[in-house]
Design a protein around this motif. Structure first.
Motif, PDB file in Angstrom:
ATOM      1  N   LYS A 152      13.570 119.551  -5.022  1.00  0.00           N
ATOM      2  CA  LYS A 152      14.536 120.036  -5.994  1.00  0.00           C
ATOM      3  C   LYS A 152      15.142 118.910  -6.834  1.00  0.00           C
ATOM      4  CE  LYS A 152      15.947 123.914  -3.066  1.00  0.00           C
ATOM      5  NZ  LYS A 152      17.071 124.544  -2.319  1.00  0.00           N
ATOM      6  N   LEU A 153      14.919 117.674  -6.395  1.00  0.00           N
ATOM      7  CA  LEU A 153      15.547 116.530  -7.056  1.00  0.00           C
ATOM      8  C   LEU A 153      14.586 115.362  -7.145  1.00  0.00           C
ATOM      9  CD1 LEU A 153      18.126 114.993  -8.091  1.00  0.00           C
ATOM     10  CD2 LEU A 153      18.541 114.380  -5.698  1.00  0.00           C
ATOM     11  N   LYS A 154      14.607 114.701  -8.308  1.00  0.00           N
ATOM     12  CA  LYS A 154      13.861 113.459  -8.498  1.00  0.00           C
ATOM     13  C   LYS A 154      14.869 112.368  -8.826  1.00  0.00           C
ATOM     14  CE  LYS A 154       9.975 113.645 -10.782  1.00  0.00           C
ATOM     15  NZ  LYS A 154       8.950 113.178  -9.820  1.00  0.00           N
ATOM     16  N   VAL A 155      14.734 111.216  -8.160  1.00  0.00           N
ATOM     17  CA  VAL A 155      15.605 110.072  -8.427  1.00  0.00           C
ATOM     18  C   VAL A 155      14.724 108.908  -8.845  1.00  0.00           C
ATOM     19  CG1 VAL A 155      17.397 108.542  -7.520  1.00  0.00           C
ATOM     20  CG2 VAL A 155      17.192 110.865  -6.611  1.00  0.00           C
ATOM     21  N   LEU A 156      15.007 108.331  -9.999  1.00  0.00           N
ATOM     22  CA  LEU A 156      14.189 107.221 -10.483  1.00  0.00           C
ATOM     23  C   LEU A 156      15.039 106.220 -11.240  1.00  0.00           C
ATOM     24  CD1 LEU A 156      14.002 108.153 -13.609  1.00  0.00           C
ATOM     25  CD2 LEU A 156      12.106 109.519 -12.827  1.00  0.00           C
ATOM     26  N   GLY A 157      14.412 105.115 -11.631  1.00  0.00           N
ATOM     27  CA  GLY A 157      15.138 104.060 -12.319  1.00  0.00           C
ATOM     28  C   GLY A 157      14.530 103.708 -13.659  1.00  0.00           C
ATOM     29  N   GLY A 158      15.343 103.121 -14.518  1.00  0.00           N
ATOM     30  CA  GLY A 158      14.871 102.689 -15.825  1.00  0.00           C
ATOM     31  C   GLY A 158      15.667 101.485 -16.303  1.00  0.00           C
ATOM     32  N   ILE A 159      15.096 100.772 -17.243  1.00  0.00           N
ATOM     33  CA  ILE A 159      15.752  99.618 -17.860  1.00  0.00           C
ATOM     34  C   ILE A 159      15.898  99.880 -19.359  1.00  0.00           C
ATOM     35  CG2 ILE A 159      15.683  97.147 -18.317  1.00  0.00           C
ATOM     36  CD1 ILE A 159      15.946  97.710 -15.388  1.00  0.00           C
ATOM     37  N   TYR A 160      17.116  99.822 -19.843  1.00  0.00           N
ATOM     38  CA  TYR A 160      17.386 100.012 -21.271  1.00  0.00           C
ATOM     39  C   TYR A 160      17.257  98.666 -21.979  1.00  0.00           C
ATOM     40  CZ  TYR A 160      20.028 101.151 -25.540  1.00  0.00           C
ATOM     41  OH  TYR A 160      20.422 101.336 -26.839  1.00  0.00           O
ATOM     42  N   ARG A 161      16.449  98.641 -23.026  1.00  0.00           N
ATOM     43  CA  ARG A 161      16.244  97.420 -23.801  1.00  0.00           C
ATOM     44  C   ARG A 161      17.192  97.412 -24.999  1.00  0.00           C
ATOM     45  NH1 ARG A 161      14.244  94.453 -19.942  1.00  0.00           N
ATOM     46  NH2 ARG A 161      12.307  95.320 -19.053  1.00  0.00           N
ATOM     47  N   LEU A 162      18.091  96.446 -25.018  1.00  0.00           N
ATOM     48  CA  LEU A 162      19.122  96.395 -26.047  1.00  0.00           C
ATOM     49  C   LEU A 162      18.559  96.288 -27.458  1.00  0.00           C
ATOM     50  CD1 LEU A 162      21.646  93.978 -24.284  1.00  0.00           C
ATOM     51  CD2 LEU A 162      21.902  96.445 -24.593  1.00  0.00           C
ATOM     52  N   ARG A 163      17.497  95.527 -27.616  1.00  0.00           N
ATOM     53  CA  ARG A 163      16.967  95.283 -28.962  1.00  0.00           C
ATOM     54  C   ARG A 163      16.332  96.529 -29.559  1.00  0.00           C
ATOM     55  NH1 ARG A 163      16.301  90.850 -31.762  1.00  0.00           N
ATOM     56  NH2 ARG A 163      16.805  89.562 -29.953  1.00  0.00           N
ATOM     57  N   THR A 164      15.623  97.314 -28.769  1.00  0.00           N
ATOM     58  CA  THR A 164      14.882  98.461 -29.296  1.00  0.00           C
ATOM     59  C   THR A 164      15.497  99.812 -28.951  1.00  0.00           C
ATOM     60  OG1 THR A 164      13.460  98.623 -27.338  1.00  0.00           O
ATOM     61  CG2 THR A 164      12.745  97.130 -29.122  1.00  0.00           C
ATOM     62  N   GLY A 165      16.297  99.863 -27.883  1.00  0.00           N
ATOM     63  CA  GLY A 165      16.834 101.130 -27.421  1.00  0.00           C
ATOM     64  C   GLY A 165      15.880 101.883 -26.497  1.00  0.00           C
ATOM     65  N   THR A 166      14.740 101.290 -26.229  1.00  0.00           N
ATOM     66  CA  THR A 166      13.748 101.916 -25.363  1.00  0.00           C
ATOM     67  C   THR A 166      14.187 101.887 -23.909  1.00  0.00           C
ATOM     68  OG1 THR A 166      11.956 101.241 -26.857  1.00  0.00           O
ATOM     69  CG2 THR A 166      11.340 101.853 -24.605  1.00  0.00           C
ATOM     70  N   VAL A 167      13.954 102.989 -23.208  1.00  0.00           N
ATOM     71  CA  VAL A 167      14.188 103.021 -21.761  1.00  0.00           C
ATOM     72  C   VAL A 167      12.820 102.937 -21.078  1.00  0.00           C
ATOM     73  CG1 VAL A 167      14.975 104.418 -19.806  1.00  0.00           C
ATOM     74  CG2 VAL A 167      16.303 104.363 -21.927  1.00  0.00           C
ATOM     75  N   GLU A 168      12.623 101.868 -20.332  1.00  0.00           N
ATOM     76  CA  GLU A 168      11.372 101.654 -19.608  1.00  0.00           C
ATOM     77  C   GLU A 168      11.525 102.136 -18.182  1.00  0.00           C
ATOM     78  OE1 GLU A 168      10.393  97.549 -19.960  1.00  0.00           O
ATOM     79  OE2 GLU A 168      10.336  97.581 -22.158  1.00  0.00           O
ATOM     80  N   LEU A 169      10.712 103.115 -17.796  1.00  0.00           N
ATOM     81  CA  LEU A 169      10.777 103.639 -16.440  1.00  0.00           C
ATOM     82  C   LEU A 169      10.169 102.650 -15.460  1.00  0.00           C
ATOM     83  CD1 LEU A 169       9.749 107.384 -16.984  1.00  0.00           C
ATOM     84  CD2 LEU A 169      12.040 106.421 -16.739  1.00  0.00           C
ATOM     85  N   LEU A 170      10.795 102.530 -14.302  1.00  0.00           N
ATOM     86  CA  LEU A 170      10.252 101.685 -13.244  1.00  0.00           C
ATOM     87  C   LEU A 170       9.333 102.516 -12.364  1.00  0.00           C
ATOM     88  CD1 LEU A 170      13.401  99.610 -12.172  1.00  0.00           C
ATOM     89  CD2 LEU A 170      11.666  99.080 -13.897  1.00  0.00           C
ATOM     90  N   ALA A 171       8.289 101.876 -11.864  1.00  0.00           N
ATOM     91  CA  ALA A 171       7.351 102.565 -10.987  1.00  0.00           C
ATOM     92  C   ALA A 171       8.087 103.122  -9.769  1.00  0.00           C
ATOM     93  CB  ALA A 171       6.244 101.618 -10.541  1.00  0.00           C
ATOM     94  N   GLN A 172       7.786 104.355  -9.416  1.00  0.00           N
ATOM     95  CA  GLN A 172       8.436 105.005  -8.281  1.00  0.00           C
ATOM     96  C   GLN A 172       7.757 104.616  -6.983  1.00  0.00           C
ATOM     97  OE1 GLN A 172       9.419 109.231  -8.922  1.00  0.00           O
ATOM     98  NE2 GLN A 172       8.619 108.972 -10.981  1.00  0.00           N
ATOM     99  N   ALA A 173       8.579 104.395  -5.959  1.00  0.00           N
ATOM    100  CA  ALA A 173       8.044 104.025  -4.649  1.00  0.00           C
ATOM    101  C   ALA A 173       7.466 105.256  -3.977  1.00  0.00           C
ATOM    102  CB  ALA A 173       9.153 103.420  -3.792  1.00  0.00           C
TER     103      ALA A 173
END
Length: 246
Positions: free
Chosen positions: A225-246
């Motif tokens: 019912k739930l997915k938990v993941l991480g991302g990194i926001y890049r200040l210069r572009t505004g892009t959110v890069e998803l981190l690989a899920q364990a």
């Protein structure tokens, strides 16, 4: 009729403590049951937010793509306010840094009632944040949590310097250092840029913490019912890069 019987007829009947407790318990049960039935029958404020975890992630990242390309949607805040007076059902929750340059609602091009956002310098999950995430999942039915770090994070950088110099920071700032320190220490064993590695590790650690938080979040993850993941926001572009899920 005897005098004793006549006196008893005029005396008020006092219920026993047990009968009062049983009545109160029954009334509470009926009240809660009625509330639950009413809640089940009530349509969600934003039906479009009733999504699976994967669909919620897809929608979140499509919003980020629009934000990056500069074609964000025009949101009808007037009607959204009216729809949300009686409740909320956000389709995603975000644990973000309090950095003024980061605004999840903008970064994912969302309207009111779409995101449940918790912000703290260093985007770490303290007890209050875990409780808040439990609330949005268990009560509001939110299917997705993202831990959102960002490059050049001042809180992580301050932690690195404080540990390196063995010099405590003023005020209550040491509480931030204590929370972020495990990630900094773990990243110190990695090759590459120390700050970038620590920022990434901090996101990974807090994703793991939220995924394993018992008894609510871990159960929701296990039940799909739930997915938990991480991302990194890049200040210069505004892009959110998803981190690989364990």
């Amino acid at each position: 009729m005897c005098d004793k019987c006549s006196e008893n007829l005029h005396q008020p009947v006092t219920p026993s403590r047990r009968s009062v407790m049983l009545f109160a318990t029954s009334a509470l049960g009926l009240a809660l049951g009625g509330t639950a039935l009413a809640k089940e029958a009530k349509a969600p404020p934003k039906p479009q937010n009733v999504l699976s975890p994967d669909a919620a992630l897809k929608r979140l990242m499509e919003g980020n793509a629009r934000y990056v390309s500069g074609v964000s949607r025009r949101h009808d805040f007037t009607h959204e306010r009216e729809a949300l007076v009686g409740g909320q059902n956000p389709y995603a929750a975000v644990l973000s840094c309090a950095d003024s340059r980061i605004a999840p609602e903008y970064a994912f091009d969302t309207g009111r009632g779409d995101l449940f956002v918790c912000r703290v310098a260093g985007n770490f999950a303290g007890d209050e944040t875990v409780a808040s995430m439990e609330y949005t999942v268990a009560v509001l039915g939110t299917p997705l949590i993202m831990v959102l770090g960002h490059d050049n994070c001042g809180a992580v950088d301050a932690t690195i310097k404080s540990l390196k110099d063995d010099k405590p920071l003023p005020g209550h700032i040491p509480s931030l250092v204590s929370a972020i320190a495990p990630a900094v220490k773990a990243a110190a064993q990695q090759s590459g840029n120390a700050l970038d590695n620590a920022i990434r590790q901090n996101v990974i650690d807090n994703v793991a913490k939220l995924k394993s938080a018992a008894p609510i979040l871990n159960a929701a993850v296990e039940q799909g019912k739930l997915k938990v993941l991480g991302g990194i926001y890049r200040l210069r572009t505004g892009t959110v890069e998803l981190l690989a899920q364990a």
